[in-house]
Design a protein around this motif. Structure first.
Motif, PDB file in Angstrom:
ATOM      1  N   PRO A  12       0.795  -1.244   0.000  1.00  0.00           N
ATOM      2  CA  PRO A  12       0.000   0.000   0.000  1.00  0.00           C
ATOM      3  C   PRO A  12       0.823   1.287   0.000  1.00  0.00           C
ATOM      4  CG  PRO A  12       0.000  -1.008   2.170  1.00  0.00           C
ATOM      5  CD  PRO A  12       0.681  -1.986   1.253  1.00  0.00           C
ATOM      6  N   SER A  80       0.587  -1.413  -7.378  1.00  0.00           N
ATOM      7  CA  SER A  80       0.474  -1.108  -5.952  1.00  0.00           C
ATOM      8  C   SER A  80      -0.272  -2.268  -5.302  1.00  0.00           C
ATOM      9  CB  SER A  80      -0.271   0.206  -5.734  1.00  0.00           C
ATOM     10  OG  SER A  80      -1.644   0.028  -5.975  1.00  0.00           O
ATOM     11  N   ASP A  82      -1.523  -5.572  -4.179  1.00  0.00           N
ATOM     12  CA  ASP A  82      -1.294  -6.896  -4.753  1.00  0.00           C
ATOM     13  C   ASP A  82      -1.507  -6.827  -6.266  1.00  0.00           C
ATOM     14  OD1 ASP A  82      -1.234 -10.024  -4.079  1.00  0.00           O
ATOM     15  OD2 ASP A  82      -2.619  -9.645  -5.729  1.00  0.00           O
ATOM     16  N   VAL A  85      -4.999  -7.969  -7.683  1.00  0.00           N
ATOM     17  CA  VAL A  85      -6.236  -7.304  -7.270  1.00  0.00           C
ATOM     18  C   VAL A  85      -6.416  -6.022  -8.081  1.00  0.00           C
ATOM     19  CG1 VAL A  85      -7.489  -6.268  -5.327  1.00  0.00           C
ATOM     20  CG2 VAL A  85      -6.061  -8.284  -4.954  1.00  0.00           C
ATOM     21  N   THR A 114      -2.603  -6.025  -0.177  1.00  0.00           N
ATOM     22  CA  THR A 114      -3.594  -5.218  -0.880  1.00  0.00           C
ATOM     23  C   THR A 114      -4.217  -4.166   0.055  1.00  0.00           C
ATOM     24  OG1 THR A 114      -5.517  -5.376  -2.332  1.00  0.00           O
ATOM     25  CG2 THR A 114      -5.483  -6.860  -0.450  1.00  0.00           C
ATOM     26  N   ALA A 115      -4.712  -3.080  -0.558  1.00  0.00           N
ATOM     27  CA  ALA A 115      -5.190  -1.928   0.218  1.00  0.00           C
ATOM     28  C   ALA A 115      -6.218  -2.305   1.288  1.00  0.00           C
ATOM     29  CB  ALA A 115      -5.785  -0.887  -0.735  1.00  0.00           C
ATOM     30  N   TYR A 163     -12.763  -0.565  -4.060  1.00  0.00           N
ATOM     31  CA  TYR A 163     -11.556   0.037  -4.639  1.00  0.00           C
ATOM     32  C   TYR A 163     -11.986   1.067  -5.682  1.00  0.00           C
ATOM     33  CZ  TYR A 163      -8.567  -3.601  -2.624  1.00  0.00           C
ATOM     34  OH  TYR A 163      -7.880  -4.415  -1.762  1.00  0.00           O
ATOM     35  N   ASN A 164     -11.116   2.022  -5.970  1.00  0.00           N
ATOM     36  CA  ASN A 164     -11.404   3.076  -6.958  1.00  0.00           C
ATOM     37  C   ASN A 164     -12.784   3.699  -6.721  1.00  0.00           C
ATOM     38  OD1 ASN A 164      -9.022   2.837  -8.672  1.00  0.00           O
ATOM     39  ND2 ASN A 164      -9.829   0.843  -9.221  1.00  0.00           N
ATOM     40  N   ALA A 194     -10.551   4.769   4.361  1.00  0.00           N
ATOM     41  CA  ALA A 194      -9.119   4.678   4.667  1.00  0.00           C
ATOM     42  C   ALA A 194      -8.350   5.248   3.477  1.00  0.00           C
ATOM     43  CB  ALA A 194      -8.725   3.236   4.933  1.00  0.00           C
ATOM     44  N   ALA A 196      -4.862   6.612   1.631  1.00  0.00           N
ATOM     45  CA  ALA A 196      -3.390   6.595   1.569  1.00  0.00           C
ATOM     46  C   ALA A 196      -2.777   5.844   2.755  1.00  0.00           C
ATOM     47  CB  ALA A 196      -2.853   8.019   1.481  1.00  0.00           C
ATOM     48  N   VAL A 197      -3.340   4.695   3.043  1.00  0.00           N
ATOM     49  CA  VAL A 197      -2.895   3.899   4.195  1.00  0.00           C
ATOM     50  C   VAL A 197      -1.403   3.580   4.080  1.00  0.00           C
ATOM     51  CG1 VAL A 197      -3.175   1.691   5.394  1.00  0.00           C
ATOM     52  CG2 VAL A 197      -5.169   2.882   4.511  1.00  0.00           C
ATOM     53  N   MET A 219      -9.719   8.916  -5.007  1.00  0.00           N
ATOM     54  CA  MET A 219      -9.062   7.772  -5.644  1.00  0.00           C
ATOM     55  C   MET A 219      -7.960   7.140  -4.796  1.00  0.00           C
ATOM     56  SD  MET A 219     -10.526   6.663  -8.205  1.00  0.00           S
ATOM     57  CE  MET A 219      -9.509   5.710  -9.318  1.00  0.00           C
ATOM     58  N   ARG A 220      -7.582   7.799  -3.719  1.00  0.00           N
ATOM     59  CA  ARG A 220      -6.558   7.182  -2.852  1.00  0.00           C
ATOM     60  C   ARG A 220      -7.202   6.493  -1.651  1.00  0.00           C
ATOM     61  NH1 ARG A 220      -1.436  10.686  -1.599  1.00  0.00           N
ATOM     62  NH2 ARG A 220      -0.570   8.592  -1.282  1.00  0.00           N
ATOM     63  N   THR A 221      -8.530   6.360  -1.698  1.00  0.00           N
ATOM     64  CA  THR A 221      -9.263   5.805  -0.555  1.00  0.00           C
ATOM     65  C   THR A 221      -9.780   4.409  -0.878  1.00  0.00           C
ATOM     66  OG1 THR A 221     -10.050   8.047  -0.086  1.00  0.00           O
ATOM     67  CG2 THR A 221     -11.225   6.251   1.007  1.00  0.00           C
ATOM     68  N   VAL A 222      -9.666   3.520   0.084  1.00  0.00           N
ATOM     69  CA  VAL A 222     -10.391   2.258   0.003  1.00  0.00           C
ATOM     70  C   VAL A 222     -11.489   2.358   1.065  1.00  0.00           C
ATOM     71  CG1 VAL A 222      -8.836   0.940   1.548  1.00  0.00           C
ATOM     72  CG2 VAL A 222     -10.173  -0.256  -0.169  1.00  0.00           C
TER      73      VAL A 222
HETATM   74  N1  SAH Z   1      -3.628  -3.519  -6.733  1.00  0.00           N
HETATM   75  C1  SAH Z   1      -4.038  -2.525  -5.767  1.00  0.00           C
HETATM   76  C2  SAH Z   1      -5.337  -1.852  -6.168  1.00  0.00           C
HETATM   77  C3  SAH Z   1      -5.230  -0.991  -7.410  1.00  0.00           C
HETATM   78  S1  SAH Z   1      -6.706  -0.120  -7.738  1.00  0.00           S
HETATM   79  C4  SAH Z   1      -4.141  -3.192  -4.383  1.00  0.00           C
HETATM   80  O1  SAH Z   1      -4.087  -4.411  -4.297  1.00  0.00           O
HETATM   81  O2  SAH Z   1      -4.245  -2.453  -3.394  1.00  0.00           O
HETATM   82  C5  SAH Z   1      -6.358   1.442  -6.953  1.00  0.00           C
HETATM   83  C6  SAH Z   1      -7.236   1.605  -5.720  1.00  0.00           C
HETATM   84  O3  SAH Z   1      -6.662   0.893  -4.637  1.00  0.00           O
HETATM   85  C7  SAH Z   1      -7.358   3.030  -5.213  1.00  0.00           C
HETATM   86  O4  SAH Z   1      -8.367   3.756  -5.901  1.00  0.00           O
HETATM   87  C8  SAH Z   1      -7.747   2.789  -3.766  1.00  0.00           C
HETATM   88  O5  SAH Z   1      -9.119   2.418  -3.682  1.00  0.00           O
HETATM   89  C9  SAH Z   1      -6.934   1.550  -3.427  1.00  0.00           C
HETATM   90  N2  SAH Z   1      -5.640   1.865  -2.765  1.00  0.00           N
HETATM   91  C10 SAH Z   1      -4.412   1.612  -3.245  1.00  0.00           C
HETATM   92  N3  SAH Z   1      -3.448   1.976  -2.335  1.00  0.00           N
HETATM   93  C11 SAH Z   1      -4.130   2.457  -1.264  1.00  0.00           C
HETATM   94  C12 SAH Z   1      -3.713   2.970   0.004  1.00  0.00           C
HETATM   95  N4  SAH Z   1      -2.421   3.058   0.351  1.00  0.00           N
HETATM   96  N5  SAH Z   1      -4.669   3.373   0.863  1.00  0.00           N
HETATM   97  C13 SAH Z   1      -5.980   3.272   0.539  1.00  0.00           C
HETATM   98  N6  SAH Z   1      -6.431   2.780  -0.638  1.00  0.00           N
HETATM   99  C14 SAH Z   1      -5.510   2.384  -1.533  1.00  0.00           C
END
Ligand code: SAH
Length: 250
Positions: A12, A80, A82, A85, A114-115, A163-164, A194, A196-197, A219-222
């Protein structure tokens, strides 16, 4: 020297969350391929060429990586989290399926954190019972399908990770997602935003569904939505491992 392609997850954000296996592959690579912000995480060194590309060119990127490996290069495609994913591993296999000449290439997929798992660990254990993950982007599927899966995830009483969730090009869709959740779930349902974890910009907020607003995601939030039993204990959020008898909903 025979080439290879590794598809590696960088986790992440934090360096500590990059696995030793991924570090070793990066140390052996001659070429790194990936989306600009992910390639930016790789330290330049002699003998290493960085190929950063924009998003939405996943298949071209996969092709380029396979081509370089066929020429004897040691290529790491970085994702980023996994790589399996919502990321580059599937794109690589899609291209492999189309071009049989690449069938002999040595390919390895190296997992990453993964996030949703990094986010879940921050707040406690919201994914401790059955859960699903949904990519809310409609780049590669119609939004109707997103809505359909979301509704069925909620009706199945899964905890859900999104995600996204929201981008500048489609600001209204996450508002619609919250609307569907309000139709299917009780107003006190716990939701974790969450952002930019594991980076210096990390921000984690827990609210109830009736307090959630579209602006809480970018877009940086899950986003993690609990199931009907997800609750707080002290500062933590967790989902018990068991479901009550008769817990199945429509
Ligand atoms: N393969 C990545 C996902 C890619 S899609 C994984 O497994 O994490 C991109 C999305 O992942 C972002 O829009 C967000 O929803 C999430 N994401 C990726 N890094 C993140 C982080 N550090 N904190 C929170 N969400 C994150």
């Amino acid at each position: 020297m025979s080439g290879w392609v590794v598809v590696a997850g960088l986790g992440p954000g934090a360096e500590d969350l990059v696995t030793p296996e991924v570090r070793a592959a990066l140390a052996q690579a001659t070429d790194i391929v990936g989306y600009i912000p992910y390639v930016a995480r790789i330290a330049p060194r002699e003998g290493l060429t960085l190929h950063a590309s924009d998003n939405r060119v996943e298949l071209e990127r996969a092709h380029h990586a396979l081509q370089m490996a066929a020429q004897g290069k040691r290529v790491v495609i970085v994702s980023s989290g996994d790589p399996g994913v919502f990321a580059m591993a599937s794109a690589l296999f899609e291209r492999l399926e189309e071009i049989p000449e690449f069938a002999h290439i040595d390919i390895r997929i190296l997992p990453g954190i993964t996030a949703m798992l990094a986010a879940a660990a921050r707040v406690g254990a919201p994914l401790g019972h059955d859960f699903c993950a949904i990519n809310l982007s409609d780049n590669l599927k119609p939004f109707d399908l997103v809505e359909h899966r979301l509704r069925h995830g909620a009706r199945g009483d899964f905890a859900m990770a999104f995600y996204n969730p929201r981008s500048k090009s489609r600001p209204h869709q996450f508002a619609r997602v919250l609307e569907v959740l309000r139709e299917e779930c009780e107003p006190t349902r716990l939701i974790v935003f969450a952002r930019a974890v594991s980076t210096p910009e990390e921000m984690v907020t827990v609210v109830t569904l009736d307090q959630a607003t579209p602006e809480m995601a970018d877009m940086r939030t899950v986003v993690i939505v609990g199931n009907s039993t997800t609750r707080r204990v002290g500062a933590w959020v967790y989902t018990p491992r068991s479901a009550p008898d008769g817990g199945a909903t429509s």
